[in-house]
Design a protein around this motif. Structure first.
Motif, PDB file in Angstrom:
ATOM      1  N   TYR B 394       0.825  -1.209   0.000  1.00  0.00           N
ATOM      2  CA  TYR B 394       0.000   0.000   0.000  1.00  0.00           C
ATOM      3  C   TYR B 394       0.858   1.259   0.000  1.00  0.00           C
ATOM      4  O   TYR B 394       0.388   2.347   0.299  1.00  0.00           O
ATOM      5  CB  TYR B 394      -0.930  -0.002   1.220  1.00  0.00           C
ATOM      6  CG  TYR B 394      -1.599  -1.325   1.452  1.00  0.00           C
ATOM      7  CD1 TYR B 394      -2.622  -1.753   0.603  1.00  0.00           C
ATOM      8  CD2 TYR B 394      -1.185  -2.174   2.476  1.00  0.00           C
ATOM      9  CE1 TYR B 394      -3.219  -2.993   0.788  1.00  0.00           C
ATOM     10  CE2 TYR B 394      -1.780  -3.410   2.665  1.00  0.00           C
ATOM     11  CZ  TYR B 394      -2.797  -3.823   1.819  1.00  0.00           C
ATOM     12  OH  TYR B 394      -3.383  -5.049   2.002  1.00  0.00           O
ATOM     13  N   ARG B 404       2.559   7.688  12.683  1.00  0.00           N
ATOM     14  CA  ARG B 404       1.137   7.600  12.998  1.00  0.00           C
ATOM     15  C   ARG B 404       0.918   7.135  14.445  1.00  0.00           C
ATOM     16  O   ARG B 404      -0.044   7.545  15.096  1.00  0.00           O
ATOM     17  CB  ARG B 404       0.451   6.638  12.011  1.00  0.00           C
ATOM     18  CG  ARG B 404      -1.060   6.554  12.154  1.00  0.00           C
ATOM     19  CD  ARG B 404      -1.760   7.870  11.875  1.00  0.00           C
ATOM     20  NE  ARG B 404      -3.214   7.714  11.970  1.00  0.00           N
ATOM     21  CZ  ARG B 404      -4.049   8.654  12.387  1.00  0.00           C
ATOM     22  NH1 ARG B 404      -3.572   9.852  12.736  1.00  0.00           N
ATOM     23  NH2 ARG B 404      -5.326   8.443  12.443  1.00  0.00           N
ATOM     24  N   GLU B 451      -5.573   1.300   8.516  1.00  0.00           N
ATOM     25  CA  GLU B 451      -5.471   2.603   7.830  1.00  0.00           C
ATOM     26  C   GLU B 451      -4.530   2.515   6.631  1.00  0.00           C
ATOM     27  O   GLU B 451      -4.750   3.157   5.613  1.00  0.00           O
ATOM     28  CB  GLU B 451      -4.954   3.675   8.801  1.00  0.00           C
ATOM     29  CG  GLU B 451      -5.969   4.095   9.848  1.00  0.00           C
ATOM     30  CD  GLU B 451      -5.423   5.112  10.856  1.00  0.00           C
ATOM     31  OE1 GLU B 451      -6.220   5.756  11.533  1.00  0.00           O
ATOM     32  OE2 GLU B 451      -4.186   5.250  10.967  1.00  0.00           O
ATOM     33  N   ARG B 453      -4.160   0.152   4.652  1.00  0.00           N
ATOM     34  CA  ARG B 453      -4.894  -0.395   3.501  1.00  0.00           C
ATOM     35  C   ARG B 453      -5.920   0.602   2.979  1.00  0.00           C
ATOM     36  O   ARG B 453      -6.076   0.780   1.775  1.00  0.00           O
ATOM     37  CB  ARG B 453      -5.646  -1.668   3.930  1.00  0.00           C
ATOM     38  CG  ARG B 453      -4.743  -2.847   4.223  1.00  0.00           C
ATOM     39  CD  ARG B 453      -5.550  -4.140   4.358  1.00  0.00           C
ATOM     40  NE  ARG B 453      -6.525  -4.089   5.454  1.00  0.00           N
ATOM     41  CZ  ARG B 453      -6.241  -4.427   6.722  1.00  0.00           C
ATOM     42  NH1 ARG B 453      -5.028  -4.844   7.042  1.00  0.00           N
ATOM     43  NH2 ARG B 453      -7.177  -4.345   7.649  1.00  0.00           N
ATOM     44  N   GLU B 454      -6.610   1.270   3.911  1.00  0.00           N
ATOM     45  CA  GLU B 454      -7.787   2.051   3.532  1.00  0.00           C
ATOM     46  C   GLU B 454      -7.501   3.518   3.233  1.00  0.00           C
ATOM     47  O   GLU B 454      -8.140   4.107   2.378  1.00  0.00           O
ATOM     48  CB  GLU B 454      -8.844   1.952   4.644  1.00  0.00           C
ATOM     49  CG  GLU B 454      -9.440   0.547   4.743  1.00  0.00           C
ATOM     50  CD  GLU B 454      -9.860   0.194   6.177  1.00  0.00           C
ATOM     51  OE1 GLU B 454     -10.011   1.131   6.996  1.00  0.00           O
ATOM     52  OE2 GLU B 454     -10.001  -1.021   6.463  1.00  0.00           O
ATOM     53  N   GLN B 455      -6.604   4.113   3.953  1.00  0.00           N
ATOM     54  CA  GLN B 455      -6.305   5.538   3.728  1.00  0.00           C
ATOM     55  C   GLN B 455      -4.807   5.805   3.925  1.00  0.00           C
ATOM     56  O   GLN B 455      -4.417   6.517   4.859  1.00  0.00           O
ATOM     57  CB  GLN B 455      -7.161   6.433   4.620  1.00  0.00           C
ATOM     58  CG  GLN B 455      -7.374   5.905   6.027  1.00  0.00           C
ATOM     59  CD  GLN B 455      -8.228   6.846   6.877  1.00  0.00           C
ATOM     60  OE1 GLN B 455      -8.386   8.023   6.600  1.00  0.00           O
ATOM     61  NE2 GLN B 455      -8.777   6.297   7.946  1.00  0.00           N
ATOM     62  N   GLU B 457      -2.761   7.701   2.572  1.00  0.00           N
ATOM     63  CA  GLU B 457      -2.328   9.108   2.567  1.00  0.00           C
ATOM     64  C   GLU B 457      -2.341   9.708   3.976  1.00  0.00           C
ATOM     65  O   GLU B 457      -1.560  10.591   4.293  1.00  0.00           O
ATOM     66  CB  GLU B 457      -3.176   9.942   1.587  1.00  0.00           C
ATOM     67  CG  GLU B 457      -4.652  10.107   1.901  1.00  0.00           C
ATOM     68  CD  GLU B 457      -5.487   8.814   1.732  1.00  0.00           C
ATOM     69  OE1 GLU B 457      -6.603   8.785   2.245  1.00  0.00           O
ATOM     70  OE2 GLU B 457      -5.014   7.830   1.086  1.00  0.00           O
ATOM     71  N   ARG B 458      -3.229   9.188   4.817  1.00  0.00           N
ATOM     72  CA  ARG B 458      -3.296   9.679   6.191  1.00  0.00           C
ATOM     73  C   ARG B 458      -2.004   9.329   6.946  1.00  0.00           C
ATOM     74  O   ARG B 458      -1.519  10.095   7.768  1.00  0.00           O
ATOM     75  CB  ARG B 458      -4.503   9.052   6.895  1.00  0.00           C
ATOM     76  CG  ARG B 458      -4.783   9.720   8.207  1.00  0.00           C
ATOM     77  CD  ARG B 458      -6.195   9.489   8.678  1.00  0.00           C
ATOM     78  NE  ARG B 458      -6.415  10.278   9.879  1.00  0.00           N
ATOM     79  CZ  ARG B 458      -7.451  10.149  10.674  1.00  0.00           C
ATOM     80  NH1 ARG B 458      -8.400   9.275  10.387  1.00  0.00           N
ATOM     81  NH2 ARG B 458      -7.566  10.907  11.735  1.00  0.00           N
TER      82      ARG B 458
END
Lengths: 444, 496
Positions: B394, B404, B451, B453-455, B457-458
C-alpha cells in the motif's frame, strides 16, 4: 514489587497467548549449558523508607557544605544552583525522554539543546557547539584526535603540563593504543605554558592549553594561537571553569580552533565528579570533523520552525568504524541544565557573577599574602590560585579537616616539584567570614 | 466507545530564548558581595557574553512550555527497541539529590568521602552477582565508553602477551557503536553475517578467527532480540586462537538471573545502567556504562579502583597494567547511585524483571505477527523485530507507521535498525508496562495497519497532532544552522 504491574492473572493469560507453560518456559529455547542454575544472591528488597534510611546514612558520611568549609576547586566548583533550574530540570518530560530520534515529539529537548549549543558557542566565541561530550577530560582527548584527523598526515600533539593532570591522564588512555604521540609542554615560572620549542616538534597537528589553567592562571591564548598556527597546528583551548568567560576574553576571539572543557559550573551539582558536562565547540570550517551529536534548525512540511539531529553522517551509527567518534549517549540533561543556567543568569548576570568570583578569590589571595604566605605564580588568576605553605603544613591541613575546613588541594601528588603547594578556590558562595577564619586557622 | 490515550490538547508556541527578554533583566539575584571589588586587568577582559537577559518568570515559562513538547516514559509507553525505556523510579531521584552526594567534591580526602566509596564498592559487588563477572569498574560514562574500555582492555591484554593484533570480529547484529569503539583502538572490524535463524553460527566465526584477530564483539541477546545460542562454542573458537570475547550487555534486561555472562565464555562485558538498571535517559544522557571482566583481565581495569580496607573504603591506583583513566574523576557517579537505589529496591526480583520483559515482548510478537511481517518467527527475548513488508503493497513504510503511532499516544519503536531487517520495526516494551497498555499498543498498530490499507495518505501525512509535522532533515544537513544569533553583534560572526 511496585515497578512490576503484572497480576498472577495477567501472567497466566499472557503465557497462554505466548504458548508457554510458565515464566521459566519462556527461556526453554536457550541451550541448557547457557542457563544459570543458581539464584542470584542479592539482598532482600528494601521498602522505600528503609532505602531512604540507608541512603541518608551513606550520604551522612560525606563532608559537604554548609557543615564543612571547602576551599576546593580543581575541576569541580561550588556555584549556586538556582532553585528554578532544579525545579525545571525535574520535569520528567525532559529527564525520562530518550535521545530525540523522533523530532515531532521531542521538540522540547531539541530546542533546549539548540539553545544550549547557541549560548555555549557565544560564551566561548566559537561558531559551533555540539550537544555535549562526557566530561572535560574526554572532550580534550577527542579534540586532540580531531586535530590529527584535520591535519591528516601529522601524528603528534603537544599538551601543556598546566592542563588539569587528570584530564591529561584521560588523554594518555585514549592515545595509548594509537600510533600518535603526545609531547608535554612545561609550565614556566609564572605558572603558564612555556611555548618555546614548539616550532621544533615534528609533525605537530595540535597544541592544547587550558585557560584558566590548572593553577588558576590565565593563559595568553592569542600568543598560543599565533605560535600554533605558525607551526601549522591547531590550537585547542581547554577549561574547567567556564564562569571565567563571563569576564575574560573568549577563546574564539583569541584565535582558538577548538574550545572544549568541563561545564559542571553551569548549574550542575558536583555529585562526586559526575555527571558533569563535556563542552565541545569549534569553527564552522571544522564542523564535519567534529565528534558528537549536533542539533540544527529546519522547517516542517507546513513551514513551521523546528529542530532535528543533523550531520549524522559523521556519527557511529551511520559511518561505523570511520565515524568521528564512537560517542552515542552524551550528557544531554546536563547540557539542558547548562542552557537553563545560562538563560537564568543572562549576559549581564554572568558578567556580574564572574566578577564576584574574581573578587572573592582575590580577597583570599591578598589576605593570605598579608599573612605572609607565598603565591608562587605571579600571573593573574580567576577564582583559584596556588599558595605555597611552609614545610610541615600537611599536618596543619590534616588538623583543619577535623575542624571541618578543607584548606585546598595538595598539589604534591600531581606535581612532585611543588611539594608545599596547595590549590585554593573561592567562588561566589565563599563568605568573607569563612575566608577570614581560614586565614586565621592556617596562620595559627 | 472505549477511551484511548491519543493526543490532542494544550500546546503553547514558544519563541527561542533570545527572542524574548530585555537587556538588564536577570533571573538570579547577584549581590556585589561582602568583599571589595577587584577588577581584572583590562587587557584580559572581553565583552560580556552575548546572552539574552531574562526574568525568572520568563525562564520558568520557557522551559515549562518546552517540556510540554516532549514525550517521556512518564508520558506513555516508549517501546524503543534496544533502548530499554523502562519506568524511572522516583525514589532514585530522591537519593541522587541528597546533599551528601549531590554536593560532594570528587577530590575530598578519602576519609571524608566514605559514603560515596562504600556505595561504589557495594554496587560493584551487586553487579558482579547479576552478571557472573569477577571485577568491575563503574568509570565509563556511557555504553560506548564501556565498549571503548573493553577494547582498551583487549589491547592491553594482547600487549601484555607481547602481541599486537589488528582485527576484530563484529557480527551484523551487533550495536552500531561497536565498530567505532574498536576503531579507536586501531582494530579493523571484520564483519560477519548472522544465519537464517538470526544468530551467529560457530562455523562463520571459525572461518575468520585467526591469530591476528583480537577477538569478537557480540551483542547478546542480539539486536534481533534473539539469544546467541552458540555463544559457548564461539567463545571456545575465539579462545583457542588466543582471542577474547567481548559481550555488549546493552540487552542485559532479558537475562538477569537467567544467564550468567561470566559462565558462558564472556571475558569482558559492559552494562548500560540507563537501560537495564532504570536510570533515566535525560533526552540523550547522561548514562553509565560499567565495564565488567573475568579475573584474568582485572589488572587492566580503569583506575582508581575502590577497595575495602580495615578502616573502610579507599581508592587504589596501584595497578601498573591498567588501561588508565577514562573520566577525570569516577564516571557518572550520580547515575550509578540511581542504579544502586534500584537494585536495593528490587533484590531478587531482578529475575522477574527479565521474565516479564521477555513475556511482554513475546506477547506483542504473538499478537502482531500477521498484522506486521515477522522475519524471524521464533521465541524472542526482550524485544521483537517486525518489518513493513506487508504494508509496502500500500506504499506505506515503517516510517509512516511510526509517525502515525504518535497520534495514538505511543512513542514509536526503533525503526530501520537492525540493518539486517529491511524496514525494521523493533519493539521493546520492557517489564514495567501493564497488560492494558500493551493491548492498547497492539490495538493501535492493528488500527494503523487497517489505515494503511484504507487511507494510506493519512499515514503519509502523520503525525497529525504533534507540535510540528515531519521536518526537513535534508535541508537541515545541507545548510546546517547549528546556532542562533542572540544579538546583532553576533550575527555576522556566527554566519562565518
Amino acid at each position: 514489587m511496585r515497578y512490576l504491574p503484572h497480576t498472577d492473572q495477567d501472567i497466566s493469560d499472557m503465557l497462554k497467548v505466548v504458548g508457554a507453560a510458565d515464566l521459566d518456559d519462556l527461556f526453554s529455547s536457550l541451550p541448557a549449558d547457557c542457563r544459570r542454575n543458581d539464584d542470584m544472591l542479592l539482598p532482600a528488597p528494601l521498602t522505600e523508607w528503609e532505602l531512604d534510611a540507608h541512603m541518608d546514612a551513606l550520604a551522612g558520611k560525606m563532608a559537604v557544605a554548609p557543615e564543612y568549609k571547602l576551599f576546593l576547586g580543581a575541576g569541580s566548583y561550588d556555584h549556586h544552583i538556582p532553585a528554578t533550574s532544579r525545579y525545571l530540570l525535574s520535569r520528567s518530560e525532559f529527564y525520562t525522554a530518550y535521545t530525540p530520534y523522533q523530532p515531532e515529539i521531542s521538540q522540547g529537548t531539541l530546542q533546549a539543546i539548540y539553545e544550549y549549543q547557541t549560548l555555549t558557542a557565544h560564551l566561548l566565541g566559537m561558531q559551533v557547539s555540539n550537544a555535549s561530550m562526557y566530561d572535560g577530560a574526554s572532550a580534550l582527548a577527542e579534540a586532540l584526535l580531531m586535530g590529527i584527523r584535520i591535519k591528516r598526515k601529522k601524528k603528534t600533539v603537544a599538551v601543556s603540563q598546566a592542563i588539569h593532570p587528570l584530564y591529561r591522564r584521560v588523554v594518555e588512555t585514549y592515545f595509548r593504543p594509537t600510533e600518535f604521540k603526545v609531547v608535554a609542554l612545561p609550565y614556566d615560572a609564572g605558572g603558564v605554558t612555556d611555548l618555546t620549542g614548539l616550532e621544533d616538534i615534528d609533525g605537530l597537528a595540535a597544541v592544547a592549553i587550558q585557560s584558566p589553567n590548572f593553577f588558576g592562571c590565565i593563559e595568553n591564548i592569542k600568543a598560543a594561537a599565533d605560535r600554533s598556527h605558525a607551526a601549522d597546528a591547531l590550537l585547542i583551548t581547554g577549561f574547567s571553569e567556564p564562569i571565567a568567560y563571563g569576564l575574560l576574553k573568549n577563546p574564539g576571539s583569541q584565535g582558538a580552533d577548538i574550545a572544549c572543557g568541563e561545564g559542571q559550573s553551569l548549574g550542575i551539582p558536583r555529585s562526586f565528579g559526575g555527571p558533569g558536562l563535556g563542552i565541545f565547540t569549534t569553527t564552522k570550517k571544522y564542523v564535519r570533523n567534529m565528534p558528537g551529536r549536533l542539533i540544527g534548525q529546519t522547517t516542517d512540511l507546513n513551514g513551521r520552525r523546528g529542530y532535528v539531529l543533523t550531520l549524522a553522517t559523521r556519527e557511529q551509527h551511520i559511518r561505523r568504524e570511520k565515524a568521528t567518534s564512537n560517542i552515542c549517549s552524551n550528557q544531554g540533561l546536563c547540557a539542558t541544565a547548562a542552557g537553563m543556567f545560562m538563560a537564568t543568569v543572562g549576559g549581564t548576570g554572568l558578567r556580574q557573577l564572574a566578577q564576584v568570583n574574581h573578587d572573592k578569590a582575590e580577597y583570599l589571595k591578598n589576605e593570605l599574602t598579608r599573612a605572609g604566605f607565598k603565591i608562587p605564580f605571579a600571573t593573574p588568576t580567576f577564582n583559584e590560585f596556588v599558595v605555597e605553605f611552609p614545610d610541615g603544613f600537611a599536618a596543619t591541613h590534616q588538623h583543619l579537616l577535623k575542624q571541618k575546613i578543607v584548606a585546598g588541594l595538595p598539589l604534591a601528588p600531581y606535581f612532585p616539584e611543588l611539594p608545599n603547594a596547595y590549590l585554593l578556590c573561592a567562588t561566589e558562595t565563599a563568605s568573607k567570614e569563612d575566608m577570614d577564619r581560614l586565614v586565621k586557622e592556617v596562620t595559627a | 466507545m472505549k477511551e484511548t490515550i491519543g493526543t490532542s490538547g494544550l500546546i503553547f508556541n514558544e519563541p527561542l530564548l533570545w527572542e524574548q527578554g530585555q537587556k538588564g533583566r536577570c533571573a538570579l539575584s547577584i549581590a556585589p558581595g561582602d568583599v571589595a571589588a577587584s577588577p581584572l586587568d583590562d587587557s584580559l577582559v572581553g565583552e560580556p557574553p552575548a546572552f539574552p537577559d531574562l526574568s525568572e518568570i520568563e525562564v520558568v515559562r520557557h522551559y515549562t512550555r518546552l517540556s510540554q513538547w516532549n514525550f517521556g516514559v512518564d508520558s506513555g509507553m516508549y517501546p524503543l527497541g534496544s533502548c530499554t525505556m523502562k519506568y524511572n523510579p522516583k525514589t532514585n531521584e530522591r537519593q541522587a539529590s541528597l546533599p551528601g552526594f549531590a554536593s560532594a567534591h570528587p577530590l575530598l580526602p578519602q576519609e571524608l568521602s566514605q559514603g560515596a566509596l562504600q556505595m561504589t564498592y557495594e554496587l560493584e559487588q551487586l553487579l558482579k552477582e547479576v552478571t557472573g563477572m569477577d571485577a568491575i569498574s563503574l568509570q565509563p560514562s556511557a555504553g560506548a565508553q564501556g565498549e571503548l574500555a573493553g577494547m582498551l582492555i583487549f589491547h592491553a591484554y594482547h600487549k601484555s602477551k607481547g602481541e599486537r593484533r589488528t582485527k576484530i570480529i563484529i557480527p551484523d547484529t551487533a550495536h552500531g557503536t561497536n565498530p567505532a569503539s574498536a576503531a579507536l583502538c586501531g582494530y579493523k572490524p571484520v564483519p560477519v553475517k548472522s544465519n537464517e535463524q538470526g544468530v551467529l553460527s560457530a562455523e562463520t566465526v571459525a572461518a575468520v578467527m585467526d591469530e591476528d584477530t583480537a577477538g569478537i564483539m557480540v551483542t547478546n541477546p542480539n539486536t534481533l532480540g534473539l539469544f546467541e545460542d552458540h555463544i559457548r562454542e564461539i567463545a571456545a573458537i575465539v579462545h583457542d586462537k588466543g582471542g577474547l570475547v567481548y559481550a555488549d550487555g546493552a540487552n542485559m534486561n532479558a537475562v538477569m538471573g537467567i544467564v550468567s555472562m561470566g559462565d558462558i565464555g564472556v571475558d569482558v562485558l559492559h552494562l548500560n545502567l540507563h537501560k537495564t538498571f532504570s536510570t533515566p535517559h535525560g533526552g540523550g544522557g547522561p548514562g553509565s556504562g560499567p565495564v565488567c571482566v573475568k579475573a584474568h583481565l582485572a589488572p587492566f581495569l580503569p583506575v582508581p579502583r575502590v577497595i575495602k580496607t580495615n578502616d573502610g573504603y579507599a581508592l587504589d591506583e596501584d595497578h601498573p597494567e591498567s588501561i588508565g583513566k577514562l573520566h577525570a574523576f569516577y564516571g557518572n557517579f550520580g547515575i550509578t547511585l540511581r542504579a544502586y537505589s534500584y537494585i536495593l529496591s528490587m533484590g531478587p526480583y531482578l529475575k522477574k524483571v527479565s521474565q516479564l520483559a521477555v513475556l511482554n515482548a513475546n506477547y506483542i510478537k504473538e499478537q502482531l505477527k500477521g498484522t506486521l511481517h515477522l522475519p524471524y518467527d521464533r521465541p524472542c527475548m526482550h524485544e521483537c523485530v517486525f518489518s513493513d513488508k506487508i504494508q509496502q503493497e500500500y506504499k506505506v513504510s515503517t516510517l509512516d507507521m511510526a509517525k502515525r503511532l504518535m497520534d495514538y499516544g505511543f512513542h514509536p519503536p526503533t525503526i530501520y535498525f537492525p540493518l539486517v531487517v529491511p524496514g525494521a520495526f523493533m519493539v521493546e516494551p520492557t517489564e514495567t508496562e501493564t497488560r492494558e497498555t500493551l493491548d492498547g499498543f497492539i490495538d493501535s498498530v492493528k488500527a494503523i495497519a487497517a489505515e494503511a490499507r484504507e487511507q494510506p495518505e493519512r499515514l503519509h501525512a502523520a503525525p497529525e497532532h504533534a507540535k510540528v509535522n515531519r521536518l526537513d532533515e535534508t535541508e537541515a544537513a545541507r545548510n546546517p544552522c547549528l546556532a542562533g544569533c542572540p544579538t546583532d553583534r553576533t550575527k555576522e560572526y556566527i554566519k562565518g
